[in-house]
Design a protein around this motif. Structure first.
Motif, PDB file in Angstrom:
ATOM      1  N   ALA A   2       0.866  -1.229   0.066  1.00 37.45           N
ATOM      2  CA  ALA A   2       0.027  -0.056  -0.022  1.00 37.45           C
ATOM      3  C   ALA A   2       0.759   1.215  -0.126  1.00 37.45           C
ATOM      4  CB  ALA A   2      -0.891   0.057   1.312  1.00 37.45           C
ATOM      5  N   GLY A   3       1.967   1.260   0.722  1.00 40.22           N
ATOM      6  CA  GLY A   3       2.927   2.286   0.758  1.00 40.22           C
ATOM      7  C   GLY A   3       3.531   2.523  -0.584  1.00 40.22           C
ATOM      8  N   ILE A   4       3.871   1.424  -1.169  1.00 37.27           N
ATOM      9  CA  ILE A   4       4.780   1.515  -2.631  1.00 37.27           C
ATOM     10  C   ILE A   4       3.592   1.937  -3.464  1.00 37.27           C
ATOM     11  CG2 ILE A   4       5.622   0.398  -4.364  1.00 37.27           C
ATOM     12  CD1 ILE A   4       7.756   0.788  -1.839  1.00 37.27           C
ATOM     13  N   PHE A   5       2.525   1.482  -3.656  1.00 33.58           N
ATOM     14  CA  PHE A   5       1.305   1.975  -4.524  1.00 33.58           C
ATOM     15  C   PHE A   5       1.165   3.502  -4.261  1.00 33.58           C
ATOM     16  CE2 PHE A   5      -0.822  -2.230  -4.523  1.00 33.58           C
ATOM     17  CZ  PHE A   5      -0.142  -2.592  -5.372  1.00 33.58           C
ATOM     18  N   ALA A   6       0.973   4.125  -3.212  1.00 30.98           N
ATOM     19  CA  ALA A   6       0.939   5.596  -2.821  1.00 30.98           C
ATOM     20  C   ALA A   6       2.366   6.217  -3.234  1.00 30.98           C
ATOM     21  CB  ALA A   6       0.596   5.620  -1.257  1.00 30.98           C
ATOM     22  N   LEU A  35     -10.728  -2.427  -5.821  1.00 29.04           N
ATOM     23  CA  LEU A  35     -10.822  -1.298  -7.019  1.00 29.04           C
ATOM     24  C   LEU A  35     -10.982   0.243  -6.312  1.00 29.04           C
ATOM     25  CD1 LEU A  35     -12.813  -3.261  -9.519  1.00 29.04           C
ATOM     26  CD2 LEU A  35     -10.725  -2.774  -9.790  1.00 29.04           C
ATOM     27  N   GLY A  36     -11.501  -0.059  -5.224  1.00 29.31           N
ATOM     28  CA  GLY A  36     -12.118   1.268  -4.351  1.00 29.31           C
ATOM     29  C   GLY A  36     -10.711   1.552  -3.848  1.00 29.31           C
ATOM     30  N   ALA A  37      -9.728   0.740  -3.395  1.00 34.62           N
ATOM     31  CA  ALA A  37      -8.421   1.268  -2.905  1.00 34.62           C
ATOM     32  C   ALA A  37      -7.649   1.914  -4.255  1.00 34.62           C
ATOM     33  CB  ALA A  37      -7.586   0.135  -2.260  1.00 34.62           C
ATOM     34  N   PHE A  38      -7.701   1.380  -5.214  1.00 40.25           N
ATOM     35  CA  PHE A  38      -6.969   1.790  -6.339  1.00 40.25           C
ATOM     36  C   PHE A  38      -7.405   3.213  -6.836  1.00 40.25           C
ATOM     37  CE2 PHE A  38      -5.514  -2.619  -7.236  1.00 40.25           C
ATOM     38  CZ  PHE A  38      -4.197  -2.583  -6.855  1.00 40.25           C
ATOM     39  N   GLY A  39      -8.953   3.187  -6.743  1.00 41.18           N
ATOM     40  CA  GLY A  39      -9.435   4.612  -6.904  1.00 41.18           C
ATOM     41  C   GLY A  39      -8.992   5.600  -5.918  1.00 41.18           C
ATOM     42  N   LEU A  40      -8.926   5.302  -4.849  1.00 43.00           N
ATOM     43  CA  LEU A  40      -8.186   6.380  -3.900  1.00 43.00           C
ATOM     44  C   LEU A  40      -6.893   6.548  -4.053  1.00 43.00           C
ATOM     45  CD1 LEU A  40      -9.530   5.018  -0.620  1.00 43.00           C
ATOM     46  CD2 LEU A  40     -10.475   6.873  -1.766  1.00 43.00           C
ATOM     47  N   LEU A  41      -6.135   5.678  -4.634  1.00 43.06           N
ATOM     48  CA  LEU A  41      -4.585   6.164  -5.041  1.00 43.06           C
ATOM     49  C   LEU A  41      -4.484   7.083  -6.246  1.00 43.06           C
ATOM     50  CD1 LEU A  41      -3.319   2.345  -4.753  1.00 43.06           C
ATOM     51  CD2 LEU A  41      -2.466   4.283  -3.220  1.00 43.06           C
ATOM     52  N   LEU A  42      -5.597   6.439  -7.066  1.00 42.48           N
ATOM     53  CA  LEU A  42      -5.432   7.376  -8.494  1.00 42.48           C
ATOM     54  C   LEU A  42      -5.703   8.848  -8.054  1.00 42.48           C
ATOM     55  CD1 LEU A  42      -6.768   4.933 -11.114  1.00 42.48           C
ATOM     56  CD2 LEU A  42      -4.388   5.841 -10.745  1.00 42.48           C
ATOM     57  N   LEU A  43      -6.932   8.946  -7.119  1.00 44.50           N
ATOM     58  CA  LEU A  43      -7.326  10.378  -6.726  1.00 44.50           C
ATOM     59  C   LEU A  43      -6.363  11.227  -6.047  1.00 44.50           C
ATOM     60  CD1 LEU A  43      -9.869  12.290  -6.488  1.00 44.50           C
ATOM     61  CD2 LEU A  43     -10.504  11.243  -4.079  1.00 44.50           C
ATOM     62  N   VAL A  58       2.755  13.933  13.395  1.00 45.01           N
ATOM     63  CA  VAL A  58       2.718  14.195  12.064  1.00 45.01           C
ATOM     64  C   VAL A  58       2.404  13.327  11.099  1.00 45.01           C
ATOM     65  CG1 VAL A  58       4.373  15.189  10.454  1.00 45.01           C
ATOM     66  CG2 VAL A  58       4.320  15.817  12.805  1.00 45.01           C
ATOM     67  N   ALA A  59       2.836  12.113  11.133  1.00 43.38           N
ATOM     68  CA  ALA A  59       2.474  10.873  10.131  1.00 43.38           C
ATOM     69  C   ALA A  59       1.042  10.839  10.439  1.00 43.38           C
ATOM     70  CB  ALA A  59       3.264   9.682  10.668  1.00 43.38           C
ATOM     71  N   ASP A  60       0.298  10.722  11.654  1.00 40.85           N
ATOM     72  CA  ASP A  60      -1.027  10.296  11.528  1.00 40.85           C
ATOM     73  C   ASP A  60      -2.018  11.325  10.952  1.00 40.85           C
ATOM     74  OD1 ASP A  60      -0.227   7.829  12.802  1.00 40.85           O
ATOM     75  OD2 ASP A  60      -0.962   8.585  14.728  1.00 40.85           O
ATOM     76  N   TRP A  61      -1.420  12.633  10.804  1.00 38.94           N
ATOM     77  CA  TRP A  61      -2.383  13.447   9.996  1.00 38.94           C
ATOM     78  C   TRP A  61      -1.987  13.941   8.610  1.00 38.94           C
ATOM     79  CZ3 TRP A  61      -6.902  15.716  11.833  1.00 38.94           C
ATOM     80  CH2 TRP A  61      -7.526  15.419  13.055  1.00 38.94           C
ATOM     81  N   ASN A  62      -0.816  13.116   8.429  1.00 39.17           N
ATOM     82  CA  ASN A  62      -0.277  13.314   6.976  1.00 39.17           C
ATOM     83  C   ASN A  62      -1.211  12.764   5.807  1.00 39.17           C
ATOM     84  OD1 ASN A  62       1.131  13.040   4.498  1.00 39.17           O
ATOM     85  ND2 ASN A  62       3.025  12.018   5.322  1.00 39.17           N
ATOM     86  N   PRO A  63      -1.785  13.622   4.944  1.00 37.00           N
ATOM     87  CA  PRO A  63      -2.830  13.215   3.997  1.00 37.00           C
ATOM     88  C   PRO A  63      -2.103  11.822   3.275  1.00 37.00           C
ATOM     89  CG  PRO A  63      -2.453  15.255   3.689  1.00 37.00           C
ATOM     90  CD  PRO A  63      -1.108  14.872   4.621  1.00 37.00           C
ATOM     91  N   PHE A  64      -0.988  11.725   2.954  1.00 39.42           N
ATOM     92  CA  PHE A  64      -0.275  10.455   2.532  1.00 39.42           C
ATOM     93  C   PHE A  64      -0.776   9.273   3.240  1.00 39.42           C
ATOM     94  CE2 PHE A  64       3.092   7.505   1.585  1.00 39.42           C
ATOM     95  CZ  PHE A  64       3.010   7.579   0.236  1.00 39.42           C
ATOM     96  N   SER A  65      -0.544   9.274   4.611  1.00 39.62           N
ATOM     97  CA  SER A  65      -0.925   8.235   5.389  1.00 39.62           C
ATOM     98  C   SER A  65      -2.351   7.914   5.523  1.00 39.62           C
ATOM     99  CB  SER A  65      -0.376   8.760   6.779  1.00 39.62           C
ATOM    100  OG  SER A  65       0.930   8.804   7.125  1.00 39.62           O
ATOM    101  N   ALA A  66      -3.180   8.709   5.290  1.00 39.86           N
ATOM    102  CA  ALA A  66      -4.537   8.489   5.220  1.00 39.86           C
ATOM    103  C   ALA A  66      -4.847   7.676   4.123  1.00 39.86           C
ATOM    104  CB  ALA A  66      -5.414   9.586   5.413  1.00 39.86           C
ATOM    105  N   THR A  67      -4.506   7.827   2.924  1.00 37.14           N
ATOM    106  CA  THR A  67      -4.503   7.110   1.890  1.00 37.14           C
ATOM    107  C   THR A  67      -4.112   5.563   2.067  1.00 37.14           C
ATOM    108  OG1 THR A  67      -4.679   9.102   0.470  1.00 37.14           O
ATOM    109  CG2 THR A  67      -4.343   6.753  -0.783  1.00 37.14           C
ATOM    110  N   VAL A  68      -2.546   5.516   2.663  1.00 35.48           N
ATOM    111  CA  VAL A  68      -1.959   4.307   2.717  1.00 35.48           C
ATOM    112  C   VAL A  68      -3.082   3.510   3.735  1.00 35.48           C
ATOM    113  CG1 VAL A  68      -0.069   3.081   3.718  1.00 35.48           C
ATOM    114  CG2 VAL A  68       0.097   5.208   2.243  1.00 35.48           C
TER     115      VAL A  68
END
Length: 283
Positions: free
Chosen positions: A83-87, A161-169, A222-232
């Protein structure tokens, strides 16, 4: 004898504006960029090599020494990692988007586009759509590689597919950051550097590669409120992968909603700033 003079219509530029025109112009620009990418296949190839190297290196070099929960099984870390590599892959497309727009600026192409009767912002929207298509292709290839090294989904194809949709968003949101950087610098090289400098802390001060619960308290906050972390976090939940971070932070408790909200806010903010910059930017 009277003479009748036929009125000859004068063809002038189309007035800018309108959702229909904006969509048409954006798609035309997107097509132009996709054709350009297809004629430079090394752009796509090099874009694929880097994330594949990350998957292989992180999986087999660090996999045996990382603890996920109470497990040091390399297979658990590979499932945690993906999930981290995808993001990371979708966000690193930001640098390419910025460099492409800076290159168009440097060559004077943006000035030519601005002189045409086309919708404002269509050039940038078309560029970001083309980058989104390239990112989707990269993500597809990366998912195949992940399956080959042992990554699996456990919550069904719909949630995956929903997860991949979030990644593309998320990737699309970050390309607007790249667009603003590309319009703000003078050379493609500066855009590439500027697009990567801020991405490294965003991707590494997160839950992408390590469990954020093992960080020092301030860094974990900081990590928990990072937008990147939310998607992961959202992707790990939807994939059913191990390592979902236990946290009291709202984005970690509601990662899917947090991921959507963060991405939409980034798009709205940076698209507005980019279009405003586009109107006045000079090569």
């Amino acid at each position: 004898m009277s003479t009748v003079t036929d009125a000859v219509p004068v063809v002038g530029p189309r007035p800018a504006g309108g959702i229909g025109q904006s969509v048409r112009d954006s798609l035309v620009v997107a097509k132009r960029n996709l054709i350009r990418m297809s004629r430079i296949p090394e752009m796509v190839i090099f874009g694929l090599i880097q994330p594949i190297m990350f998957v292989v290196l992180f999986s087999y070099v660090f996999g045996g020494s990382m603890m996920i929960g109470n497990s040091t099984d390399p297979a658990d870390y590979r499932n945690f990692l993906m999930a981290g590599i995808f993001a990371q892959t979708v966000t690193f497309a930001t640098a390419g988007a910025g460099a492409g727009i800076a290159d168009d600026m440097h060559k004077g192409l943006i000035d030519r586009f601005r002189s045409l009767p086309m919708a404002r912002g269509a050039v940038l929207t078309g560029r970001t759509i083309a980058d989104l298509v390239q990112t989707a292709l990269t993500l597809l290839v990366l998912a195949v590689v992940a399956l080959l090294v042992g990554w699996r989904i456990h919550e069904g194809i719909g949630k995956a597919l929903g997860a991949f949709g979030l990644l593309l968003l998320l990737g699309y949101a970050f390309t607007w950051v790249g667009a603003l950087i590309g319009l703000s610098v003078r050379t493609p090289e500066a855009a590439t550097s500027g697009g990567l400098i801020w991405l490294f802390p965003v991707t590494f001060i997160s839950n992408a590669f390590v469990d954020s619960s093992k960080m020092t308290p301030w860094l974990r906050h900081v990590a928990d409120w990072n937008p990147f972390s939310a998607t992961v976090q959202a992707c790990r939940q939807l994939f059913g992968n191990p390592g979902v971070s236990p946290s009291d932070a709202w984005p970690m408790q509601h990662p899917v909603w947090a991921s959507v909200i963060y991405s939409v806010l980034i798009i709205l903010l940076f698209r507005t700033l980019s279009v405003r910059k586009y109107r006045s930017a000079t090569a």
